[in-house]
Design a protein around this motif. Structure first.
Motif, PDB file in Angstrom:
ATOM      1  N   GLY A 120     -32.604  -8.078  -8.507  1.00 45.86           N
ATOM      2  CA  GLY A 120     -32.846  -8.075  -9.928  1.00 45.86           C
ATOM      3  C   GLY A 120     -31.777  -8.833 -10.686  1.00 45.86           C
ATOM      4  O   GLY A 120     -30.806  -9.344 -10.111  1.00 45.86           O
ATOM      5  N   MET A 121     -31.974  -8.915 -11.998  1.00 47.91           N
ATOM      6  CA  MET A 121     -31.032  -9.675 -12.829  1.00 47.91           C
ATOM      7  C   MET A 121     -29.628  -9.095 -12.757  1.00 47.91           C
ATOM      8  O   MET A 121     -28.641  -9.835 -12.741  1.00 47.91           O
ATOM      9  CB  MET A 121     -31.524  -9.703 -14.274  1.00 47.91           C
ATOM     10  CG  MET A 121     -32.780 -10.532 -14.481  1.00 47.91           C
ATOM     11  SD  MET A 121     -32.523 -12.268 -14.023  1.00 47.91           S
ATOM     12  CE  MET A 121     -31.244 -12.728 -15.176  1.00 47.91           C
ATOM     13  N   ASP A 122     -29.507  -7.770 -12.714  1.00 46.17           N
ATOM     14  CA  ASP A 122     -28.179  -7.157 -12.661  1.00 46.17           C
ATOM     15  C   ASP A 122     -27.471  -7.506 -11.363  1.00 46.17           C
ATOM     16  O   ASP A 122     -26.266  -7.792 -11.355  1.00 46.17           O
ATOM     17  CB  ASP A 122     -28.305  -5.635 -12.791  1.00 46.17           C
ATOM     18  CG  ASP A 122     -28.738  -5.213 -14.181  1.00 46.17           C
ATOM     19  OD1 ASP A 122     -28.484  -5.986 -15.131  1.00 46.17           O
ATOM     20  OD2 ASP A 122     -29.316  -4.118 -14.320  1.00 46.17           O
ATOM     21  N   GLU A 123     -28.224  -7.472 -10.244  1.00 42.08           N
ATOM     22  CA  GLU A 123     -27.608  -7.817  -8.961  1.00 42.08           C
ATOM     23  C   GLU A 123     -27.190  -9.289  -8.928  1.00 42.08           C
ATOM     24  O   GLU A 123     -26.113  -9.640  -8.440  1.00 42.08           O
ATOM     25  CB  GLU A 123     -28.583  -7.525  -7.810  1.00 42.08           C
ATOM     26  CG  GLU A 123     -28.801  -6.068  -7.529  1.00 42.08           C
ATOM     27  CD  GLU A 123     -29.858  -5.460  -8.437  1.00 42.08           C
ATOM     28  OE1 GLU A 123     -30.383  -6.198  -9.309  1.00 42.08           O
ATOM     29  OE2 GLU A 123     -30.141  -4.259  -8.301  1.00 42.08           O
ATOM     30  N   ILE A 124     -28.053 -10.157  -9.447  1.00 40.82           N
ATOM     31  CA  ILE A 124     -27.719 -11.596  -9.469  1.00 40.82           C
ATOM     32  C   ILE A 124     -26.495 -11.840 -10.344  1.00 40.82           C
ATOM     33  O   ILE A 124     -25.568 -12.585  -9.980  1.00 40.82           O
ATOM     34  CB  ILE A 124     -28.924 -12.408  -9.981  1.00 40.82           C
ATOM     35  CG1 ILE A 124     -30.106 -12.267  -9.020  1.00 40.82           C
ATOM     36  CG2 ILE A 124     -28.549 -13.871 -10.163  1.00 40.82           C
ATOM     37  CD1 ILE A 124     -31.401 -12.880  -9.526  1.00 40.82           C
ATOM     38  N   ARG A 125     -26.491 -11.195 -11.531  1.00 39.60           N
ATOM     39  CA  ARG A 125     -25.356 -11.355 -12.439  1.00 39.60           C
ATOM     40  C   ARG A 125     -24.063 -10.862 -11.790  1.00 39.60           C
ATOM     41  O   ARG A 125     -23.024 -11.490 -11.916  1.00 39.60           O
ATOM     42  CB  ARG A 125     -25.623 -10.607 -13.745  1.00 39.60           C
ATOM     43  CG  ARG A 125     -24.546 -10.844 -14.804  1.00 39.60           C
ATOM     44  CD  ARG A 125     -24.811 -10.061 -16.085  1.00 39.60           C
ATOM     45  NE  ARG A 125     -26.084 -10.458 -16.687  1.00 39.60           N
ATOM     46  CZ  ARG A 125     -27.169  -9.702 -16.708  1.00 39.60           C
ATOM     47  NH1 ARG A 125     -27.166  -8.480 -16.154  1.00 39.60           N
ATOM     48  NH2 ARG A 125     -28.285 -10.131 -17.288  1.00 39.60           N
ATOM     49  N   ALA A 126     -24.122  -9.748 -11.080  1.00 37.69           N
ATOM     50  CA  ALA A 126     -22.936  -9.218 -10.407  1.00 37.69           C
ATOM     51  C   ALA A 126     -22.427 -10.180  -9.342  1.00 37.69           C
ATOM     52  O   ALA A 126     -21.213 -10.391  -9.190  1.00 37.69           O
ATOM     53  CB  ALA A 126     -23.259  -7.852  -9.793  1.00 37.69           C
ATOM     54  N   ALA A 127     -23.345 -10.789  -8.581  1.00 39.27           N
ATOM     55  CA  ALA A 127     -22.936 -11.728  -7.537  1.00 39.27           C
ATOM     56  C   ALA A 127     -22.289 -12.976  -8.141  1.00 39.27           C
ATOM     57  O   ALA A 127     -21.241 -13.451  -7.665  1.00 39.27           O
ATOM     58  CB  ALA A 127     -24.148 -12.107  -6.680  1.00 39.27           C
ATOM     59  N   ILE A 128     -22.903 -13.530  -9.187  1.00 38.90           N
ATOM     60  CA  ILE A 128     -22.351 -14.727  -9.829  1.00 38.90           C
ATOM     61  C   ILE A 128     -20.984 -14.419 -10.443  1.00 38.90           C
ATOM     62  O   ILE A 128     -20.050 -15.227 -10.353  1.00 38.90           O
ATOM     63  CB  ILE A 128     -23.330 -15.256 -10.904  1.00 38.90           C
ATOM     64  CG1 ILE A 128     -24.619 -15.744 -10.243  1.00 38.90           C
ATOM     65  CG2 ILE A 128     -22.684 -16.363 -11.711  1.00 38.90           C
ATOM     66  CD1 ILE A 128     -24.435 -16.921  -9.312  1.00 38.90           C
ATOM     67  N   THR A 129     -20.873 -13.234 -11.072  1.00 37.19           N
ATOM     68  CA  THR A 129     -19.589 -12.850 -11.669  1.00 37.19           C
ATOM     69  C   THR A 129     -18.512 -12.730 -10.603  1.00 37.19           C
ATOM     70  O   THR A 129     -17.370 -13.170 -10.798  1.00 37.19           O
ATOM     71  CB  THR A 129     -19.738 -11.516 -12.433  1.00 37.19           C
ATOM     72  OG1 THR A 129     -20.718 -11.670 -13.452  1.00 37.19           O
ATOM     73  CG2 THR A 129     -18.406 -11.102 -13.050  1.00 37.19           C
ATOM     74  N   ARG A 130     -18.885 -12.099  -9.465  1.00 33.11           N
ATOM     75  CA  ARG A 130     -17.907 -11.940  -8.383  1.00 33.11           C
ATOM     76  C   ARG A 130     -17.479 -13.288  -7.827  1.00 33.11           C
ATOM     77  O   ARG A 130     -16.296 -13.516  -7.568  1.00 33.11           O
ATOM     78  CB  ARG A 130     -18.524 -11.074  -7.281  1.00 33.11           C
ATOM     79  CG  ARG A 130     -17.617 -10.837  -6.089  1.00 33.11           C
ATOM     80  CD  ARG A 130     -16.399 -10.054  -6.474  1.00 33.11           C
ATOM     81  NE  ARG A 130     -15.593  -9.738  -5.294  1.00 33.11           N
ATOM     82  CZ  ARG A 130     -14.293  -9.634  -5.302  1.00 33.11           C
ATOM     83  NH1 ARG A 130     -13.621  -9.830  -6.438  1.00 33.11           N
ATOM     84  NH2 ARG A 130     -13.624  -9.337  -4.218  1.00 33.11           N
ATOM     85  N   LEU A 131     -18.420 -14.216  -7.662  1.00 31.12           N
ATOM     86  CA  LEU A 131     -18.066 -15.557  -7.194  1.00 31.12           C
ATOM     87  C   LEU A 131     -17.124 -16.254  -8.172  1.00 31.12           C
ATOM     88  O   LEU A 131     -16.164 -16.924  -7.774  1.00 31.12           O
ATOM     89  CB  LEU A 131     -19.339 -16.379  -6.998  1.00 31.12           C
ATOM     90  CG  LEU A 131     -20.170 -16.070  -5.754  1.00 31.12           C
ATOM     91  CD1 LEU A 131     -21.499 -16.812  -5.802  1.00 31.12           C
ATOM     92  CD2 LEU A 131     -19.397 -16.441  -4.484  1.00 31.12           C
ATOM     93  N   ALA A 132     -17.405 -16.107  -9.476  1.00 36.84           N
ATOM     94  CA  ALA A 132     -16.546 -16.727 -10.490  1.00 36.84           C
ATOM     95  C   ALA A 132     -15.127 -16.174 -10.403  1.00 36.84           C
ATOM     96  O   ALA A 132     -14.141 -16.919 -10.529  1.00 36.84           O
ATOM     97  CB  ALA A 132     -17.119 -16.499 -11.880  1.00 36.84           C
TER      98      ALA A 132
END
Length: 422
Positions: A120-132
């Protein structure tokens, strides 16, 4: 995709993204190399660059995958050796190049995560944030590596530059090969003409005032030398620069004169030596610039560039004390203890031997000037109407001024060389 923000769902998605990155690491690294080499392509081909870029990319992608499944914070990404930033600093490139490759790789990795997202959007956002966050850690390490190496290199360059200027100013003949070797270490072409520029701030400036004045001076000199081959030595309020002059456009004297026409001219004394044919022959220009600056300060000639040729007699006399003393003794020795006669002689010469103008300058009656001139003629044995005799007396006055200036130097008021290399 149904949204979900439970910790378990986020952790499962992080693990899935990590697995995807590991399986696609070779493909992503190749894509990064294709984009990176294209973006940095130049005329000189480095066959090793794509290999190094590929290996770096694979390692960073692996660290990112591990970081996605590890604890929050910098994680294993902090274990990546920071070496590229140091190499960029040693190569003299901009700080941006130390991190731009990481930012490009971050875009490649982020595009892959978004293209293969399954949560979901929350999981995708969490992954992108962690990569950043992980890439921010890597960029910080590279910037620290760049800054540390840059500062060490700047300190080394400053020491070499100081040693080189000290050697040139010292006076004895220098070994041209040693000077040339040191210049090449600083990426300076020693086989070009150099001219010394000296500047002095009066009154003694605060750190902020000197920073502003120094910036104005260096902006002018860098206009003359955009390749930044200037050798520099400074103390607060005092600066000596050796500037290459084989450049197109106005020379440093013309540019500095234009700058002094404004506000800086109220507090700056500036001088210039004669050009030297090469760096190893530029020591005389440094000594001339400092001597001319001392004379400029003594005469209060602020707001203008005093060239060595403008005060060439004073410079020669300042460098030969015995000659100065003999000129004083044989020409105006009888006037030294009579300051009113020295002042009258000085005014008479500056007024082109005009009696009325001299009287107006001294604010006395013309008869008083005439009486004093007769006294000067009697004491010196000179005819005050003959140009040759007046020329001799004028040179003697210059010698008297240089002796007074040397006395100031011995009392540590204007010994610029000692202040510069203290």
């Amino acid at each position: 995709m149904a949204p979900s923000n439970t910790p378990a769902a986020v952790a499962d998605h992080m693990a899935a993204v990590a697995g995807s990155l590991k399986s696609a690491s070779t493909t992503l690294a190749n894509e990064f190399v294709r984009q990176y080499v294209t973006a940095t392509e130049s005329g000189a081909v480095d066959r090793q660059a794509p290999v190094e870029a590929f290996e770096m990319a694979v390692r960073v992608i692996d660290l990112c995958a591990n970081g996605l499944t590890g604890p929050t914070g910098p994680g294993p990404a902090a274990d990546l050796p920071a070496g590229r930033g140091a190499r960029i600093a040693l190569q003299g490139k901009s700080v941006g190049e130390a991190v731009e490759w990481l930012r490009l790789l971050e875009r490649v990795v982020a595009d892959h995560v978004l293209a293969h997202a399954t949560g979901g959007m929350d999981e995708i956002r969490a992954a992108i944030t962690r990569l950043a966050e992980l890439f921010d850690v890597l960029c910080t390490r590279e910037l620290e590596s760049f800054t540390s190496t840059y500062n060490e290199l700047a300190g080394w360059q400053a020491r070499v530059s100081t040693d080189l200027l000290s050697c040139l100013i010292a006076g004895p003949a220098v070994d041209a090969s040693t000077v040339n070797d040191q210049a090449r270490m600083l990426n300076i072409n020693p086989h070009q003409r150099f001219r010394a520029i000296a500047a002095y701030h009066d009154p003694a400036p605060t750190p902020q005032q000197w920073m502003r004045a120094r910036r104005r001076i260096m902006e002018v000199l860098w206009r003359q030398d955009p390749r930044r081959e200037i050798l520099l030595r400074e103390r607060r309020g005092l600066l000596l620069a050796l500037v290459p002059i084989d450049r197109s456009g106005p020379g440093p004297v013309a540019l500095l004169t234009e700058m002094l026409d404004g506000e800086p001219g109220r507090s700056l004394f500036v001088s210039a030596g004669e050009p030297g044919a090469s760096l190893s022959a530029a020591g005389h220009s440094c000594r001339q610039a400092l001597s001319a600056l001392e004379i400029s300060i003594y005469r209060d000639q602020r707001g203008r560039v005093t060239q060595c040729t403008d005060v060439i007699l004073e410079v020669l006399l300042a460098h030969n004390r015995w000659v100065s003393k003999r000129l004083i003794e044989t020409r105006i020795g009888q006037l030294v203890e009579k300051p009113h006669l020295l002042d009258t002689l000085r005014a008479y010469i500056s007024c082109d031997m005009a009696l009325q103008r001299t009287a107006e300058e001294l604010v006395v009656h013309p008869n008083t000037v005439a009486y004093r001139l007769r006294q000067i003629a009697t004491l010196t044995g000179r005819d005050m109407r003959r140009i040759t005799d007046i020329g001799d007396l004028s040179v003697a006055l210059m010698a008297f001024d240089t002796i007074q200036m040397r006395r100031d130097r011995e009392e540590a008021r204007t010994d610029l060389r000692a202040r510069l290399f203290a």
